[in-house]
Design a protein around this motif. Structure first.
Motif, PDB file in Angstrom:
ATOM      1  N   PRO A 112     -23.044  63.107  64.084  1.00 30.70           N
ATOM      2  CA  PRO A 112     -21.769  63.137  64.801  1.00 30.70           C
ATOM      3  C   PRO A 112     -21.491  64.465  65.501  1.00 30.70           C
ATOM      4  O   PRO A 112     -20.802  64.495  66.524  1.00 30.70           O
ATOM      5  CB  PRO A 112     -20.724  62.911  63.698  1.00 30.70           C
ATOM      6  N   TYR A 113     -22.012  65.576  64.965  1.00 29.84           N
ATOM      7  CA  TYR A 113     -21.725  66.867  65.590  1.00 29.84           C
ATOM      8  C   TYR A 113     -22.463  67.013  66.908  1.00 29.84           C
ATOM      9  O   TYR A 113     -21.905  67.494  67.893  1.00 29.84           O
ATOM     10  CB  TYR A 113     -22.082  68.001  64.628  1.00 29.84           C
ATOM     11  N   LEU A 143     -20.362  65.088  74.152  1.00 28.41           N
ATOM     12  CA  LEU A 143     -19.157  64.516  74.755  1.00 28.41           C
ATOM     13  C   LEU A 143     -18.243  65.608  75.295  1.00 28.41           C
ATOM     14  O   LEU A 143     -17.651  65.465  76.373  1.00 28.41           O
ATOM     15  CB  LEU A 143     -18.393  63.682  73.724  1.00 28.41           C
ATOM     16  N   TYR A 144     -18.127  66.684  74.566  1.00 25.00           N
ATOM     17  CA  TYR A 144     -17.241  67.760  75.021  1.00 25.00           C
ATOM     18  C   TYR A 144     -17.757  68.349  76.323  1.00 25.00           C
ATOM     19  O   TYR A 144     -16.991  68.598  77.259  1.00 25.00           O
ATOM     20  CB  TYR A 144     -17.120  68.842  73.936  1.00 25.00           C
ATOM     21  N   LEU A 158     -23.397  64.561  68.804  1.00 23.19           N
ATOM     22  CA  LEU A 158     -22.747  63.636  69.736  1.00 23.19           C
ATOM     23  C   LEU A 158     -21.467  64.245  70.301  1.00 23.19           C
ATOM     24  O   LEU A 158     -21.200  64.166  71.501  1.00 23.19           O
ATOM     25  CB  LEU A 158     -22.381  62.335  69.012  1.00 23.19           C
ATOM     26  N   SER A 159     -20.673  64.841  69.428  1.00 21.12           N
ATOM     27  CA  SER A 159     -19.392  65.414  69.878  1.00 21.12           C
ATOM     28  C   SER A 159     -19.637  66.540  70.866  1.00 21.12           C
ATOM     29  O   SER A 159     -18.908  66.692  71.842  1.00 21.12           O
ATOM     30  CB  SER A 159     -18.612  65.965  68.686  1.00 21.12           C
ATOM     31  N   ASP A 160     -20.656  67.322  70.574  1.00 22.93           N
ATOM     32  CA  ASP A 160     -20.975  68.429  71.461  1.00 22.93           C
ATOM     33  C   ASP A 160     -21.292  67.921  72.865  1.00 22.93           C
ATOM     34  O   ASP A 160     -20.783  68.439  73.854  1.00 22.93           O
ATOM     35  CB  ASP A 160     -22.182  69.190  70.886  1.00 22.93           C
TER      36      ASP A 160
END
Lengths: 315, 315
Positions: free
Chosen positions: A297-298, A304-305, A300-302
């Motif tokens: 998830p980290y 996305l940001y 992926l979030s990176d």
């Protein structure tokens, strides 16, 4: 807006619905309402289920009316799609007030998702303030972070405790205990009331390594009530007014309002980033990709940001 | 990592502390651990205070051990700066398990702020899974959105209800009721147990207009227990295993894991935007400016978001 400022119930109700729906109309309404706020006493009431809060709010409202002042009441209502509607108990208990033109009552439905309702409730409290109600009571049920979020944006926080609720104080979580300005010991005629009062006093005497802003110099009083009989209600209103004077005179009001503004802005930013991620950074598509590829998830979030930043630049 | 995979308690404990602290070390650890997950049964247990959950978790763990399997237990612990430590009751109840090498117990301290703990708890559950524990039990107390957030990332959600808790079902909020996979009616030897069971059954028969992902086709059973006596514990484990088989065989497991991944990513994004706003968009300065100028929160947030985009581009 004219009708809202005259406290016309249908106009006020429609305005609150706009606030609940969100979007541009909401932002516009808030911008128009915000400069008119600041005159009402905004009081939050929370506590565990079974503490008799609805009856307490009803009696507070009646006392406020007896003094000739007006009051808006917002009930944050954990509506479940299962049961399909407001907790009927609340409505039944407040029926006596429903026809009084000096009272406005509204249930803020959560529909299972508490996040947006804290924001809508704060905006609705601003609206009632701008409309000219002299008191705004925000009642919520429960003792978790949702409730901390909701009552964190009022001037005076009442935490209601009652004897006999399982682990008594343990049952009332950290966050709520720290932000209480007044403890209301309701059903104080029952066995165990003294013990609850002692527990609360002991906790306060242990000192406050961290306190919420706007509370330095104020020791939360414990007011005993028996709400159905109206006992202690006058004292409770007096305590609320005393807290209001303390806030103004000590300068703590500024500290609190500043912190509340920050909380509101943070909540809006959080909603914003998710909305942008859905609309412009392909959140759902990335989740699919991540799930199929066992991406953590980290990472992926990176991604996305960074996608959000690119999308923002292109706009 | 070697020691973690051998379930060495000190290594596991240190790893979880890294996860709690956040930052780069956390992201690295999660990236390393994540591909090793997926074998453990992860079970969440929640319910209102006073429902006897700690004793239930203790008995579940003992039954798991009796079967020769290993179990990691995470207790989400509403630590209050007032009381300065974990709820001692939990620790005392689980003392029998503390020296068993097949059991790992950890309190996840919230220190008054629930947001980060949901994430750390999920990461810790992944770690225990990767370490080789066959079961991971995540116990939390309360029935609000915090708890929904915590248990939303497990495979099987147990909601514990007990007779005699005020408004019974009303006391258990919308969100929790919707995500329950199994209802545990604890203290089922007490008066009122049948009524609680009937309330739960009635609610379920009203139908589910919206259900959490991963639950179509599964009707949550109501398992009666008297935890201190160990009654119903075997049936409860069997129900959990039955749910596990349902998830795999129906394909619902995929739907649920996908939804959980989305929730985790959203939580990380929300934390990220606030961190960036503090560090690069001058959040605190903007709050000062906004407060002094009576600027409404939506206008402020808009400005901050645009500041974030600019700061992101310059990096």
């Amino acid at each position: 807006m004219e009708q809202v400022r005259n406290r016309q119930p249908r106009a006020v109700g429609r305005a609150i619905s706009i606030l609940e729906r969100g979007g541009d109309a909401q932002a516009e309404l808030v911008a128009g309402v915000y400069p008119l706020t600041g005159r009402a006493r905004v009081v939050g009431i929370t506590g565990p289920p079974g503490a008799g809060k609805s009856t307490l709010v009803d009696r507070l409202a009646r006392e406020i009316r007896r003094r000739g002042e007006t009051v808006g009441i917002l009930c944050v209502d954990p509506t479940s799609p299962f049961t399909g509607g407001a907790l009927l108990g609340d409505r039944i208990r407040m029926q006596g007030l429903a026809t009084d033109p000096g009272v406005f009552i509204r249930s803020m439905a959560t529909r299972g998702a508490m996040g947006g309702v804290a924001r809508a409730t704060r905006d609705a409290a601003d609206l009632l303030d701008a409309a000219g109600f002299e008191w705004v009571l925000v009642e919520t049920v429960g003792v978790g972070q949702d409730e901390v979020e909701i009552v964190a944006t009022v001037d005076t926080v009442l935490v209601v405790a009652v004897p006999g609720l399982g682990d008594d104080i343990q049952a009332i979580k950290a966050g709520i205990l720290e932000i209480a300005d007044i403890f209301v010991l309701n059903k104080s005629d029952r066995d165990g009331a003294d013990r609850v009062a002692r527990d609360l006093e002991m906790m306060m005497s242990l000192g406050h390594p961290t306190r919420s802003p706007g509370s330095v110099g104020w020791l939360p009083p414990i007011v005993r009530t028996v709400a159905p009989r109206g006992e202690g209600i006058g004292e409770l209103l007096a305590a609320i007014e005393r807290h209001g004077r303390f806030l103004s005179q000590s300068g703590e009001l500024d500290a609190r309002r500043r912190a509340q503004l920050k909380l509101r802005v943070e909540a809006i930013l959080k909603d914003r980033v998710l909305a942008e991620a859905e609309r412009h950074a392909g959140l759902d598509r990335e989740i699919e990709r991540g799930y199929a590829g066992r991406i953590d998830p980290y990472a992926l979030s990176d991604g996305l940001y960074r996608g959000l930043l690119r999308a923002g630049v292109e706009k």
